[in-house]
Design an enzyme around this catalytic site. Structure first.
Site, PDB file in Angstrom:
ATOM      1  N   ASP A   1       0.862  -1.165   0.000  1.00 29.02           N
ATOM      2  CA  ASP A   1       0.000   0.000   0.000  1.00 29.02           C
ATOM      3  C   ASP A   1       0.911   1.231   0.000  1.00 29.02           C
ATOM      4  O   ASP A   1       2.116   1.121   0.237  1.00 29.02           O
ATOM      5  CB  ASP A   1      -0.874  -0.023   1.255  1.00 29.02           C
ATOM      6  CG  ASP A   1      -1.693   1.233   1.432  1.00 29.02           C
ATOM      7  OD1 ASP A   1      -2.418   1.600   0.500  1.00 29.02           O
ATOM      8  OD2 ASP A   1      -1.583   1.851   2.503  1.00 29.02           O
TER       9      ASP A   1
ATOM     10  N   ASP B   1      -0.325   5.111   0.945  1.00 28.42           N
ATOM     11  CA  ASP B   1      -0.659   6.079   1.994  1.00 28.42           C
ATOM     12  C   ASP B   1      -0.459   5.487   3.379  1.00 28.42           C
ATOM     13  O   ASP B   1      -1.139   4.531   3.768  1.00 28.42           O
ATOM     14  CB  ASP B   1      -2.121   6.526   1.859  1.00 28.42           C
ATOM     15  CG  ASP B   1      -2.286   7.736   0.951  1.00 28.42           C
ATOM     16  OD1 ASP B   1      -1.424   8.619   0.984  1.00 28.42           O
ATOM     17  OD2 ASP B   1      -3.285   7.799   0.225  1.00 28.42           O
TER      18      ASP B   1
ATOM     19  N   GLU C   1      -0.101  10.959   5.206  1.00 33.79           N
ATOM     20  CA  GLU C   1      -1.227  11.622   5.854  1.00 33.79           C
ATOM     21  C   GLU C   1      -0.780  12.817   6.685  1.00 33.79           C
ATOM     22  O   GLU C   1      -1.264  13.932   6.506  1.00 33.79           O
ATOM     23  CB  GLU C   1      -2.005  10.627   6.727  1.00 33.79           C
ATOM     24  CG  GLU C   1      -2.646   9.493   5.952  1.00 33.79           C
ATOM     25  CD  GLU C   1      -3.771   9.939   5.023  1.00 33.79           C
ATOM     26  OE1 GLU C   1      -4.077  11.145   4.962  1.00 33.79           O
ATOM     27  OE2 GLU C   1      -4.339   9.077   4.341  1.00 33.79           O
TER      28      GLU C   1
ATOM     29  N   GLY D   1     -12.869   9.482   1.895  1.00 37.59           N
ATOM     30  CA  GLY D   1     -12.821  10.403   0.765  1.00 37.59           C
ATOM     31  C   GLY D   1     -12.526  11.828   1.162  1.00 37.59           C
ATOM     32  O   GLY D   1     -13.164  12.383   2.057  1.00 37.59           O
TER      33      GLY D   1
ATOM     34  N   LYS E   1      -6.620  21.317  -2.910  1.00 38.89           N
ATOM     35  CA  LYS E   1      -5.862  20.448  -2.001  1.00 38.89           C
ATOM     36  C   LYS E   1      -5.003  19.461  -2.791  1.00 38.89           C
ATOM     37  O   LYS E   1      -3.829  19.223  -2.465  1.00 38.89           O
ATOM     38  CB  LYS E   1      -6.825  19.693  -1.080  1.00 38.89           C
ATOM     39  CG  LYS E   1      -6.143  18.673  -0.173  1.00 38.89           C
ATOM     40  CD  LYS E   1      -6.195  17.270  -0.761  1.00 38.89           C
ATOM     41  CE  LYS E   1      -5.405  16.295   0.065  1.00 38.89           C
ATOM     42  NZ  LYS E   1      -5.417  14.920  -0.501  1.00 38.89           N
TER      43      LYS E   1
ATOM     44  N   THR F   1      -5.332   3.048  -3.586  1.00 38.39           N
ATOM     45  CA  THR F   1      -6.477   3.790  -4.098  1.00 38.39           C
ATOM     46  C   THR F   1      -6.086   5.228  -4.429  1.00 38.39           C
ATOM     47  O   THR F   1      -6.939   6.025  -4.813  1.00 38.39           O
ATOM     48  CB  THR F   1      -7.626   3.803  -3.069  1.00 38.39           C
ATOM     49  OG1 THR F   1      -7.152   4.344  -1.837  1.00 38.39           O
ATOM     50  CG2 THR F   1      -8.141   2.394  -2.829  1.00 38.39           C
TER      51      THR F   1
ATOM     52  N   ASP G   1      -1.271  -0.689   6.202  1.00 37.72           N
ATOM     53  CA  ASP G   1      -1.267   0.047   7.461  1.00 37.72           C
ATOM     54  C   ASP G   1      -2.658   0.214   8.051  1.00 37.72           C
ATOM     55  O   ASP G   1      -2.792   0.782   9.137  1.00 37.72           O
ATOM     56  CB  ASP G   1      -0.644   1.435   7.270  1.00 37.72           C
ATOM     57  CG  ASP G   1      -1.589   2.385   6.542  1.00 37.72           C
ATOM     58  OD1 ASP G   1      -2.078   2.022   5.451  1.00 37.72           O
ATOM     59  OD2 ASP G   1      -1.847   3.486   7.066  1.00 37.72           O
TER      60      ASP G   1
END
Length: 260
Positions: free
Chosen positions: A9, A11, A18, A52, A82, A120, A180
């Site tokens: 993964d 993120d 994050e 989201g 953003k 994603t 994670d």
């Protein structure tokens, strides 16, 4: 059972996106729009429970008293900005890798283990992140990079992992997923992979039931200060203090034996 591939993964797993990326970019979008909002590290952890980015902003704005329709419209514009700010942070090298990831990737490459990504996240920023954080040479060793553009449904659906395995030409029971979050764990297990869960400060409260090994870090200056910081080890495998290829080999073998 032979370890042939590891699928990561992105993120919160490969890099601390994050805390140092998405959160900062949200705040930059708020400031740019002259909105009096700033998400600190603690409050952002709570907001992450809302799925989201655009929906997260809309719900937050509504909670601050904005009318629902106006909140939705503002959220669309804010989220676009953003995303621009986040990509700029990625390109500026502002987002660090998780401690030990550079070492682990080098070890896997040296051992001839194929590498993949199942995320994603959007392809543009994912590729930029890989190149910036891991360098062009390491990035080329990822034989499959599956992003949101490659799937119709996101995790916990297993589609991203299944596509990654297909592109890596690797059967699921010869691969390990590194995740994670509980959502990512569910996707990996649904695709038939053994799963190593490397928790971070935002996911320590997640329910990792079903993971084949849960740790707080890779043993490179992260976790509880005692090696990898094993949280759950249902197969009872030997875990190296600095978690590496041998632990992943034991993990895939133990997971296959348990399923037999």
């Amino acid at each position: 059972m032979t370890l042939e591939a590891v699928v990561f993964d992105v993120d919160g797993t490969l890099a601390d996106t994050e805390r140092h990326g998405h959160r900062v970019a949200f705040n930059q979008a708020f400031a740019e729009a002259n909105l009096p909002y700033e998400w600190d590290a603690e409050s952002y952890g709570v907001l992450l429970e809302l799925p989201g980015g655009e929906g997260r902003i809309a719900r937050y704005l509504a909670a601050q008293g904005h009318e629902a329709g106006a909140a939705a419209s503002m959220a669309r514009a804010l989220h676009r900005r953003k995303q621009d700010h986040f990509l700029a942070l990625v390109r500026a090298g502002a987002i660090p890798p998780r401690p030990g990831m550079l070492r682990l990737i080098d070890e896997l490459n040296a051992a001839g283990v194929r590498l993949g990504v199942a995320t994603t996240g959007g392809r543009v920023w994912v590729i930029e992140l890989l190149r910036t954080v891991f360098g062009p040479v390491r990035t080329r060793t990822f034989g499959a990079v599956v992003t949101s553009e490659d799937v119709d449904v996101h995790k916990p659906d297993p589609a991203a992992y299944r596509i990654a395995l297909e592109r890596l030409d690797c059967p699921a029971d010869h691969a390990v997923a590194v995740e994670d979050s509980a959502v990512g764990l569910r996707a990996a297990k649904a695709a038939g992979l053994a799963c190593l869960a490397v928790r971070n400060s935002y996911t320590r409260h997640h329910d990792f039931t079903g993971a084949d090994l849960v740790v707080d870090g890779l043993g490179d200056g992260e976790g509880n200060g005692e090696g990898a910081g094993v949280v759950a080890n249902p197969h009872g495998i030997i875990v190296e203090p600095v978690l590496g290829v041998e632990t992943l080999r034991r993990l895939v073998s133990a997971t296959a034996a348990a399923a037999a």
